[in-house]
Write a protein that holds these residues in place. Structure first.
Motif, short mmCIF file in Angstrom:
data_model
loop_
_atom_site.label_atom_id
_atom_site.label_comp_id
_atom_site.label_asym_id
_atom_site.label_seq_id
_atom_site.Cartn_x
_atom_site.Cartn_y
_atom_site.Cartn_z
N LEU A 95 9.26 -3.65 2.70
CA LEU A 95 8.23 -4.71 3.10
C LEU A 95 6.70 -4.13 3.63
N ALA A 96 6.80 -3.27 4.21
CA ALA A 96 5.63 -2.66 4.91
C ALA A 96 5.06 -1.51 4.24
N GLY A 97 5.84 -0.63 3.36
CA GLY A 97 5.53 0.53 2.93
C GLY A 97 5.57 1.90 3.69
N ASP A 125 -1.75 -2.41 6.78
CA ASP A 125 -2.41 -0.98 6.34
C ASP A 125 -1.10 -0.26 6.93
N GLU A 126 -1.12 0.98 6.39
CA GLU A 126 -0.08 1.89 7.01
C GLU A 126 -1.04 2.73 7.84
N PRO A 127 -0.10 2.93 8.96
CA PRO A 127 -0.83 4.13 10.10
C PRO A 127 -1.32 5.14 9.47
N ASP A 128 -2.43 5.77 9.82
CA ASP A 128 -3.18 6.88 9.60
C ASP A 128 -2.42 8.12 9.81
N GLU A 129 -2.48 9.13 8.89
CA GLU A 129 -1.95 10.37 8.96
C GLU A 129 -2.37 10.98 10.49
N ALA A 147 2.55 0.65 14.81
CA ALA A 147 2.43 -0.90 14.76
C ALA A 147 1.64 -1.42 13.27
N PRO A 148 2.15 -2.00 12.55
CA PRO A 148 1.51 -2.64 11.32
C PRO A 148 0.43 -3.40 11.79
N PRO A 188 -8.46 -1.23 12.00
CA PRO A 188 -7.80 0.03 12.64
C PRO A 188 -7.16 -0.30 13.95
N ARG A 189 -5.95 0.60 14.13
CA ARG A 189 -5.42 0.41 15.40
C ARG A 189 -6.30 0.87 16.74
#
Length: 421
Positions: A208-210, A282-286, A357-358, A364-365
């Motif tokens: 669902l989220a990637g 969005d996927e969390p940044d590396e 957290a998505p 941005p988080r």
């Protein structure tokens, strides 16, 4: 190049490689088969071969439409092989890497299929122990299901258990893929059917989220999150589906659903998900994962063996941390490996606030690299605006002063001039 596997099978070409062995397209008395040839060091381990033979009856007896059937187990010289049904398709990891995330209807339909396979295995007393997208095959020749999903089959039953021998993994070691490990395994408890439910719920979250709910960064940080963090809600999915996910990701094994219950309740959700597009999160940044890794490792460095370099992980998006040093991605990626069981004090500290957290796409988080960069851009923008404003005020003051001088009378001008001789 063809090679004989025992007296009944011929392996023709390699379909994929993994840390546990190599999968071949083969031929047997009843037609095409898939042959998983385990590594030579495993085949030379007499203890493992003994366990292999002991598991023969259970593995051969596991017959279900949602399980890739094991037809035979071959022990011949240096060859230790599982002969399996051939599935014409691809694995779920390959599809996930291609599409990044799936529409909820398709994701739920696939996971419901896998839950059915797990229910049959658990009824037979078999725990998979390594449920992950790499071990879910999609039958491209089967009929399409809800959301255009292909039938899903679970494979590699028993492989983790076969490799996890007492001599290979003492009580201080655990086997598995960090992103999908249930908390009780990390704490050193014996695996039960509930660990498969936890892993399957993690797979559903990832579809669902990637990305997985507790992944990212060093394996030590990932393991801590499983034990100490709570899963963060996914925006945009029905509350009933979210409650299912939360229940199956519960830290306490007894709180999770059984596989048969999970499959049935997921199918009840399908009408509510029809036509819903993939989630826009969005996927969390590396960089966030790197921050979490550094925080978990502390000043003394990581407490766990280093994983493969970031480049070997394929960079960017990924589902599992491959801990097999030097392993290359392929269509049958196994990541069985040994990790030290973290001590209670290690699990208790350093992980708070590191769960990924998505959030809505483009947001941005707080505290992330993107958030800090955005803050820098805002400071620069405000600074430039301040300079421009100061310049405008200065020009306005000069104009106002110049205008006053132009309106001065000759008398005033003469009065302000120095006196002559």
């Amino acid at each position: 190049m063809a090679r004989k596997i025992g007296s009944r099978y011929t392996a023709h070409q390699i379909l994929g490689r993994g840390s546990a062995g190599t999968v071949w397209l083969g031929e047997g008395p009843e037609g095409p088969v898939a042959i998983k040839l385990l590594r030579e060091d495993l085949a030379s381990d007499q203890e493992l071969v003994g366990r292999f033979v002991q598991e023969r009856t259970a593995l051969l007896g596991l017959d279900h439409p949602r399980v890739v059937g094991v037809r035979d187990l071959v022990v011949d010289g240096n060859d230790l092989a599982l002969v399996m049904d051939l599935v014409r398709g691809t694995d779920l990891r390959t599809r996930l890497e291609r599409e990044r995330r799936l529409a909820p209807e398709a994701a739920v339909a696939i996971v419901a299929d896998v839950a059915d396979g797990l229910a049959a295995a658990h009824a037979a007393g078999i725990v998979h122990r390594d449920v992950k997208p790499e071990n879910v095959l999609l039958d491209m020749q089967g009929p399409l299901g809800p959301g255009g999903s292909h039938p899903a089959l679970l494979t590699d039953f028993g492989v983790a258990k076969l490799i996890d021998t007492p001599r290979r993994t003492r009580a201080t070691k655990i086997i598995g893929t960090p992103d999908y490990l249930a908390p009780e395994i990390i704490e050193g408890l014996p695996p039960t059917a509930s660990v498969d439910i936890y892993a399957l719920a993690t797979v559903l979250y990832e579809l669902l989220a990637g990305f997985t709910p507790f992944g990212g960064g060093h394996p030590g940080a990932v393991l801590r999150r499983h034990v100490t963090e709570t899963v963060v809600p996914l925006p945009g999915i029905p509350d009933e589906l979210w409650q299912l996910l939360v229940q199956c990701l519960a830290k306490a094994p007894a709180s999770r659903l059984r596989a048969s219950e999970l499959g049935a309740r997921l199918r009840q959700q399908l009408p509510l998900l029809a036509g819903m597009p993939p989630l826009d999160v969005d996927e969390p940044d590396e960089a966030e994962a790197d921050d979490a890794e550094a925080a978990a490792a502390g000043p003394a460095g990581p407490a766990y063996d280093d994983p493969a370099p970031h480049a070997a992980r394929g960079g960017g998006r990924r589902g599992a941390v491959p801990l097999v040093r030097g392993s290359a991605p392929d269509s049958n990626r196994d990541t069985h490996t040994s990790m030290r069981v973290p001590a209670p004090d290690e699990l208790a500290g350093g992980a708070r606030g590191t769960a990924r957290a998505p959030r809505a796409a483009g947001v941005p988080r707080p505290g992330s690299a993107r958030h800090r960069a955005a803050a820098r851009r805002r400071r620069i923008t405000l600074g430039v605006a301040g300079v421009v404003l100061a310049a405008v005020v200065g020009v306005g003051t000069w104009v106002a002063t110049s205008g006053g001088d132009a309106d001065a009378t000759p008398q005033d001008t003469e009065t302000s001039a120095p006196a002559g001789p």
